[in-house]
Scaffold this active site. Structure first.
Site: not given
Length: 410
Positions: A285, A300, A343
């Protein structure tokens, strides 16, 4: 780099002024009070400046804190963590953060408020020092984060990366999905960085995942070995040695092997975000990225972004924040399209080594699970938000990482 605006979260300020109001008694849900040493407004949890008794006095008095729209996974993970029956036991919950959805509690102050689970004393009496999230102070976290920052000798140098951040937009524009940047984010990256052992081991992991949730992950023997190789390489670095030494001194881990085993479980252990068993993990994730309900979640990591952009799979749209650091690592909060999925805001370190990000996110998850974690990097404040995955556990009730990401800076 220079900041164009603050991330939508306000600057985290340590308001510890002597003689000021230090309790939420009769103050729940009031507006921000600049004369108070701590706050009791609905957003204090996100800003990290709540009074110590805020959760016990105020969380039953108002609705959920309003979500931060630019970080869609915040609300997603918060909701996901509550999609299970509220437990009535402290098994695996000793000294966890207060959660108003639970029928009974196992936090450090439940005895004071008379809402402990019946087995609190029998299960938690020996765990207070090693498992209380409050055992590690804010000052200690900021001190170790500075040590980790200085220890990152594998980071990119100024000449290793040329960024073209282009258009800076306002937070109100992040949902528009408009591509305001005709050129890629990365003009140049010195790919010799990727031959360093920790970078190479990290990159080997990125193709081991299916990005769509709802599809179970099934690892080959080689892919499992790549997880071990990554952990082995990062543990050789000064960054991870600093982190382990700190946590060992805090009585969180008795040996380095115990620490590594726990990192492997919390980051690489599989759980289910969708309908398929074992379709996600904290590592997938946060670092690789996922797609759920037509949106990009997680993702990220700057290395992943660069590699996908290089292949034409990521289209950089804009950014809302460019950090104050004049060297790497820096921070960027950006909007992008990942092979057809948007995103809204993805915050990421830029130019940091894999071990640096892994260390800071791990530190925050261990020291402040499910909370805002206030760091200091090169003299600048930074906050990281983590979420625990509460629908399943490993070991003796330990929780997986649901997500971790940067939420604010100056």
């Amino acid at each position: 780099m220079r900041a164009c605006i603050s991330l939508v979260l306000a600057v985290l300020c340590g308001l510890a002024w002597a003689g000021k109001i230090e309790s939420c008694a009769s103050r729940c849900n009031e507006k921000f009070n600049r004369d108070a040493a701590c706050q009791c407004d609905r957003r204090c949890l996100w800003h990290g400046n709540c009074c110590e008794d805020y959760e016990h006095l105020c969380t039953e008095d108002h609705k959920e804190s309003e979500p931060l729209p630019q970080l869609e996974e915040e609300t997603e993970e918060a909701l996901a963590s509550n999609l299970y029956s509220a437990p009535t036991s402290c098994q695996g919950r000793c000294y966890e953060a207060f959660d108003k959805h639970h029928q009974c509690h196992c936090n450090a102050r439940c005895q004071e408020f008379g809402n402990c689970c019946k087995d609190f004393e029998s299960l938690c009496s020996d765990h207070e020092v090693s498992h209380s999230s409050d055992a590690i102070t804010k000052e200690e976290i900021q001190s170790i984060s500075e040590k980790i920052y200085r220890a990152d000798t594998n980071k990119a140098q100024k000449e290793d990366i040329v960024l073209n951040s282009q258009n800076c937009i306002s937070p109100s524009e992040t949902r528009n999905q408009v591509d305001r940047c005709p050129k890629p984010l990365f003009t140049y990256v010195n790919e010799k960085l990727f031959s360093k052992p920790t970078y190479a081991a990290f990159i080997n992991l990125l193709n081991n995942y299916q990005r769509a949730t709802g599809h179970g992950e099934h690892f080959s023997a080689q892919e499992l070995a790549e997880q071990d190789a990554f952990l082995r390489e990062i543990m050789k670095t000064a960054v991870m040695k600093e982190l382990y030494s700190f946590l060992h001194h805090q009585n969180r881990y008795g040996s380095e092997q115990e620490f590594v085993d726990d990192l492997k479980n919390m980051w690489f252990g599989l759980y289910s975000r969708g309908n398929e068993e074992g379709d996600s993990s904290g590592f997938e994730h946060v670092f690789s990225g996922e797609v759920k309900k037509g949106k990009v979640t997680g993702f990220h990591n700057w290395i992943r972004f660069y590699l996908e952009e290089k292949e034409g799979l990521v289209d950089y749209y804009s950014h809302i924040y460019d950090g104050p650091w004049d060297s790497y690592p820096d921070v960027l909060a950006m909007q992008f399209n990942w092979d057809g999925y948007y995103k809204e805001v993805g915050s990421a370190f830029i130019g940091s080594s894999p071990e640096f990000e892994f260390a800071l996110y791990s530190l925050c998850f261990i020291a402040r699970p499910g909370k805002v974690c206030q760091l200091s990097l090169g003299g600048y404040p930074l906050a990281v938000r983590t979420y625990t995955w509460d629908k399943s556990t490993y070991g003796n009730g330990k929780k997986y990482i649901a997500t971790a990401y940067i939420v604010s800076s100056t």
